[in-house]
Scaffold this motif. Structure first.
Motif, PDB file in Angstrom:
ATOM      1  N   TYR A   1      -3.933   0.354  -2.504  1.00 26.10           N
ATOM      2  CA  TYR A   1      -3.525  -0.856  -2.225  1.00 26.10           C
ATOM      3  C   TYR A   1      -3.241  -1.419  -3.879  1.00 26.10           C
ATOM      4  O   TYR A   1      -4.059  -1.453  -4.561  1.00 26.10           O
ATOM      5  CB  TYR A   1      -4.512  -1.589  -1.403  1.00 26.10           C
TER       6      TYR A   1
ATOM      7  N   ILE B   1       2.759  -5.333   2.801  1.00 24.31           N
ATOM      8  CA  ILE B   1       1.601  -5.422   4.012  1.00 24.31           C
ATOM      9  C   ILE B   1       1.630  -7.171   4.146  1.00 24.31           C
ATOM     10  O   ILE B   1       1.670  -7.587   5.403  1.00 24.31           O
ATOM     11  CB  ILE B   1       0.347  -5.250   3.434  1.00 24.31           C
TER      12      ILE B   1
ATOM     13  N   LEU C   1     -10.595  -1.798  10.483  1.00 22.05           N
ATOM     14  CA  LEU C   1      -9.816  -0.980   9.725  1.00 22.05           C
ATOM     15  C   LEU C   1      -9.595   0.479  10.431  1.00 22.05           C
ATOM     16  O   LEU C   1     -10.549   0.814  11.171  1.00 22.05           O
ATOM     17  CB  LEU C   1     -10.517  -0.884   8.234  1.00 22.05           C
TER      18      LEU C   1
ATOM     19  N   ARG D   1       0.832  -1.151   0.045  1.00 17.97           N
ATOM     20  CA  ARG D   1       0.030  -0.073   0.206  1.00 17.97           C
ATOM     21  C   ARG D   1       0.804   1.180  -0.051  1.00 17.97           C
ATOM     22  O   ARG D   1       2.039   1.418   0.428  1.00 17.97           O
ATOM     23  CB  ARG D   1      -0.822   0.040   1.296  1.00 17.97           C
TER      24      ARG D   1
ATOM     25  N   MET E   1      -9.550  -7.388   5.041  1.00 24.00           N
ATOM     26  CA  MET E   1      -9.115  -6.443   5.918  1.00 24.00           C
ATOM     27  C   MET E   1     -10.209  -6.171   6.883  1.00 24.00           C
ATOM     28  O   MET E   1     -11.441  -5.810   6.632  1.00 24.00           O
ATOM     29  CB  MET E   1      -8.974  -5.225   5.283  1.00 24.00           C
TER      30      MET E   1
ATOM     31  N   SER F   1       2.090  -4.072  11.238  1.00 29.04           N
ATOM     32  CA  SER F   1       1.097  -2.965  11.366  1.00 29.04           C
ATOM     33  C   SER F   1      -0.325  -3.564  11.095  1.00 29.04           C
ATOM     34  O   SER F   1      -1.649  -2.951  11.439  1.00 29.04           O
ATOM     35  CB  SER F   1       1.174  -1.696  10.129  1.00 29.04           C
ATOM     36  N   VAL F   2      -0.316  -4.807  10.221  1.00 27.65           N
ATOM     37  CA  VAL F   2      -1.655  -5.407  10.000  1.00 27.65           C
ATOM     38  C   VAL F   2      -1.920  -6.602  10.498  1.00 27.65           C
ATOM     39  O   VAL F   2      -2.949  -7.211  10.377  1.00 27.65           O
ATOM     40  CB  VAL F   2      -1.767  -5.369   8.087  1.00 27.65           C
TER      41      VAL F   2
ATOM     42  N   ASP G   1      -5.045   3.257   8.060  1.00 28.98           N
ATOM     43  CA  ASP G   1      -4.982   2.137   6.794  1.00 28.98           C
ATOM     44  C   ASP G   1      -5.461   2.773   5.412  1.00 28.98           C
ATOM     45  O   ASP G   1      -5.208   2.272   4.325  1.00 28.98           O
ATOM     46  CB  ASP G   1      -6.006   0.800   6.999  1.00 28.98           C
TER      47      ASP G   1
END
Length: 123
Positions: free
Chosen positions: A93, A48, A85, A38, A82, A62-63, A89
């Motif tokens: 993407y 990601i 959120l 992203r 996802m 982070s995810v 974010d």
């Protein structure tokens, strides 16, 4: 090379969910490692998640725990689910494909890219 087309982006409230899809052309889809990256405004493109041809998965800090990458080789498609959120974010993407035996986590490791899909998370 494989051609990639993302879809599924949009506007969602914080705490909501989206599922991105990336459809690929090419009969060797199952042999590629597939990644999601992203890029937020003014920032560099960041890794990601990646799923290998053998379905191993790796995520950025982070995810991790919120996003899930998966693939359907019969449909030549990779997904990014996802959840939970956050406004941070918000980004474009991109899906990407890498041919080779080793896993890549950097932009330069991936040779094929989609055009990107916008995800906006409102607070």
């Amino acid at each position: 090379q494989v051609q990639l087309v993302e879809s599924g982006g949009g506007l969602v409230q914080a705490g909501g969910s989206l599922r991105l899809s990336c459809a690929a052309s090419g009969h060797t889809f199952s042999s590629y490692h597939l990644g999601w990256f992203r890029q937020a405004p003014g920032k560099e493109r960041e890794f990601i998640a990646v799923i290998t041809w053998s379905r191993l998965t790796y995520y950025s800090h982070s995810v991790k725990g919120r996003f899930t990458i998966s693939r359907d080789n019969a449909k030549n498609t990779v997904y990014l689910q996802m959840n939970s959120l956050k406004p941070e974010d918000t980004a474009v993407y991109y899906c990407a494909a890498r041919w080779g035996s080793s896993i890549g986590y950097e932009v330069a490791d991936f040779g094929s890219w989609g055009q990107g899909t916008q995800v906006t998370v409102s607070s």
